[in-house]
Scaffold this motif. Structure first.
Motif, short mmCIF file in Angstrom:
data_model
loop_
_atom_site.label_atom_id
_atom_site.label_comp_id
_atom_site.label_asym_id
_atom_site.label_seq_id
_atom_site.Cartn_x
_atom_site.Cartn_y
_atom_site.Cartn_z
N HIS A 234 0.79 -1.23 0.00
CA HIS A 234 0.00 0.00 0.00
C HIS A 234 0.82 1.28 0.00
O HIS A 234 0.24 2.37 0.09
CB HIS A 234 -0.94 0.01 1.21
CG HIS A 234 -2.11 -0.91 1.07
ND1 HIS A 234 -3.28 -0.55 0.45
CD2 HIS A 234 -2.29 -2.20 1.47
CE1 HIS A 234 -4.14 -1.55 0.48
NE2 HIS A 234 -3.55 -2.57 1.09
N THR A 235 2.15 1.17 -0.04
CA THR A 235 2.97 2.38 -0.12
C THR A 235 3.99 2.23 -1.25
O THR A 235 4.18 1.14 -1.78
CB THR A 235 3.73 2.63 1.21
OG1 THR A 235 4.85 1.73 1.30
CG2 THR A 235 2.83 2.45 2.41
N ALA A 292 -1.14 6.17 3.35
CA ALA A 292 -1.97 5.74 2.22
C ALA A 292 -2.03 6.80 1.14
O ALA A 292 -2.27 6.49 -0.03
CB ALA A 292 -3.38 5.40 2.69
N GLY A 293 -1.81 8.06 1.51
CA GLY A 293 -1.92 9.15 0.54
C GLY A 293 -0.65 9.93 0.36
O GLY A 293 -0.68 11.07 -0.14
N THR A 294 0.51 9.38 0.74
CA THR A 294 1.77 10.10 0.59
C THR A 294 2.69 9.36 -0.37
O THR A 294 2.40 8.23 -0.79
CB THR A 294 2.48 10.24 1.95
OG1 THR A 294 2.77 8.94 2.48
CG2 THR A 294 1.60 11.00 2.94
N SER A 295 3.80 9.97 -0.69
CA SER A 295 4.77 9.33 -1.60
C SER A 295 6.16 9.83 -1.29
O SER A 295 6.36 10.84 -0.60
CB SER A 295 4.41 9.63 -3.05
OG SER A 295 4.46 11.03 -3.31
N GLY A 296 7.16 9.10 -1.80
CA GLY A 296 8.54 9.52 -1.70
C GLY A 296 9.06 9.60 -0.28
O GLY A 296 8.71 8.80 0.60
N LEU A 300 8.53 7.76 3.83
CA LEU A 300 9.57 7.18 4.67
C LEU A 300 9.60 7.83 6.05
O LEU A 300 9.71 7.14 7.07
CB LEU A 300 10.94 7.33 4.00
CG LEU A 300 11.10 6.75 2.59
CD1 LEU A 300 12.56 6.86 2.14
CD2 LEU A 300 10.64 5.30 2.56
N VAL A 301 9.48 9.15 6.09
CA VAL A 301 9.50 9.88 7.36
C VAL A 301 8.31 9.48 8.23
O VAL A 301 8.44 9.24 9.44
CB VAL A 301 9.51 11.40 7.12
CG1 VAL A 301 9.30 12.15 8.43
CG2 VAL A 301 10.81 11.83 6.46
N ILE A 302 7.13 9.39 7.61
CA ILE A 302 5.93 9.05 8.37
C ILE A 302 6.00 7.61 8.87
O ILE A 302 5.57 7.31 9.99
CB ILE A 302 4.66 9.29 7.52
CG1 ILE A 302 4.52 10.78 7.21
CG2 ILE A 302 3.42 8.80 8.27
CD1 ILE A 302 3.35 11.11 6.30
N LEU A 303 6.53 6.71 8.07
CA LEU A 303 6.68 5.32 8.51
C LEU A 303 7.59 5.24 9.73
O LEU A 303 7.30 4.51 10.70
CB LEU A 303 7.24 4.46 7.38
CG LEU A 303 6.28 4.10 6.24
CD1 LEU A 303 7.04 3.41 5.12
CD2 LEU A 303 5.16 3.19 6.75
#
Length: 401
Positions: A234-235, A292-296, A300-303
């Motif tokens: 999902h990412t 679910a709505g981020t990229s790049g 990574l930072v949010i994870l």
């Protein structure tokens, strides 16, 4: 700091030797059974399910046995049984013998787990149990990581003979644990008392807490199942982020588990810590849902942020769980009470993987929201179940025992 005195040092050695072998086996288990023994995934699952069912059924009775005979004796015998259980895997050739060996392994494991918990309750002073348990958990994380690293070498070589040597080494670690356990103090067994042999089954508050706390501890499945599957499916994060998340968690636990135990001085403060940990786990689910709505790089930072919040929740939930389970257990029945507490986590482990995978994989961010609500509800309920009245007229009744 480790638990004070010779007893604390021996408990630490026992924990690290045991979890070194356990870490190797956790990493090798599925591959050994499917590639070396030659069973399929369904047959492997049957063995795992059999072991889980046996462990669940025997946790309280084995704890009662540790209370009657004394935890050191049961711990030594159980690890002497675990060594041969591993060696039997060298001669397993079909699903029936595999299931039989896993049932025997689960019998020995259930006894060892209940005895180890009862030993901590009986050998460490009440006021140092939670901090001591925190140190032992941090130490076990280090040795599990070392064991997993050895297993990685075995997996990289990928040779049948090397796999078999690894199984022998794991068995040797269990037998060594039995020998070291002989140096532990002799905590006397308790004479049989009138009434039900397994009195914990009549303690509604303890049973309710065990179930709620067990459901809350299913957050470990987020790290093992939900986050890896989420990252891949999902990412847009690379697969190696799974390893980063695991390393973040391990580092946090090793470095801060003991510090997280500060301020736990009885069942009420422990229940509050349990609640704090559960709410932090719920917050981690909300953070992870954002990806679910981020990229790049933002993903990574949010994870990593989600992994940090989850790890902090794990720290507080763990110490709260230990505090309540120790303090509500009568000293003379610590084995059966702590064994029953472990059953709550066993039940969660049987249910949680499928539910968590279904929520995250099939429902995405909404699934993470459902999990957040679930963990928050469990967390908020625990202090109410534990209650506000001190047990036995003291915030820490075991300290007076």
């Amino acid at each position: 700091m480790p638990p004070a005195g010779t007893t604390g040092a021996i408990l630490t050695i026992v924990t690290m030797v045991h979890t070194l072998g356990q870490g190797m086996w956790l990493a090798l288990n599925a591959v050994y059974v499917t590639q070396i023994i030659g069973l399929n995934a369904v047959q492997f699952g049957l063995g795992v399910s059999t072991a889980a069912a046996v462990t669940l059924a025997l946790s309280a009775p084995m704890g009662h046995l540790a209370d009657r005979l004394g935890p050191r004796k049961v711990q030594v015998v159980s690890f002497l049984m675990l060594g041969p259980a591993m060696l039997l895997l060298l001669v397993v050739s079909d699903v029936y013998s595999y299931i039989a060996v896993m049932a025997y392994y689960a019998l020995a494991y259930s006894a060892s787990r209940s005895a180890r918990k009862a030993m901590i309750a009986g050998a460490l002073p009440a006021e140092t149990r939670v901090a001591g348990r925190a140190y032992l958990r941090a130490a076990s994380n280090v040795s599990v990581a070392v064991g997993a690293a050895f297993a990685g070498i075995v997996l990289a070589i990928n040779d049948t003979a090397v796999f078999r040597v690894a199984i022998v080494l794991i068995a040797a670690s269990f037998l060594a644990t039995a020998l070291v356990s002989l140096r532990l103090p002799l905590v006397p067994g308790q004479a049989k008392k009138p009434g039900a042999s397994i009195a914990v089954l009549r303690d509604g508050r303890y049973l309710a807490f065990s179930i709620l706390d067990g459901l809350l501890t299913s957050h470990a499945m987020l790290l093992e199942i939900a986050i890896p599957l989420w990252i891949v499916a999902h990412t847009d994060a690379p697969a190696w982020m799974i390893t980063v998340v695991l390393l973040v968690n391990t580092a946090i636990v090793v470095c801060f588990q003991v510090r997280a135990s500060r301020g736990i001085d009885g069942p009420r403060s422990a229940a509050k810590a349990d609640r704090q940990g559960g709410l932090l786990v719920a917050a981690a689910c909300l953070v992870l849902a954002i990806t679910a709505g981020t990229s790049g790089a933002i993903t990574l930072v949010i994870l990593i942020a989600g992994a940090l919040v989850h790890a902090m929740g794990e720290l507080r939930q763990a110490v709260g769980s230990w505090g309540v389970s120790f303090d509500l257990a009568p000293p003379e029945q610590a084995g059966q009470y702590l064994g029953t507490h472990a059953m709550g986590a066993d039940i969660a482990k049987m249910i949680a993987p499928a539910v968590i995978a279904w929520a995250v994989l099939d429902h995405g961010a909404v699934g993470w929201l459902w999990l957040a609500v679930f963990y928050a509800l469990c967390a908020v309920a625990i202090p109410f179940v534990v209650g506000h009245q001190p047990v036995g007229g003291s915030e820490n009744h075991n300290a007076q025992a």
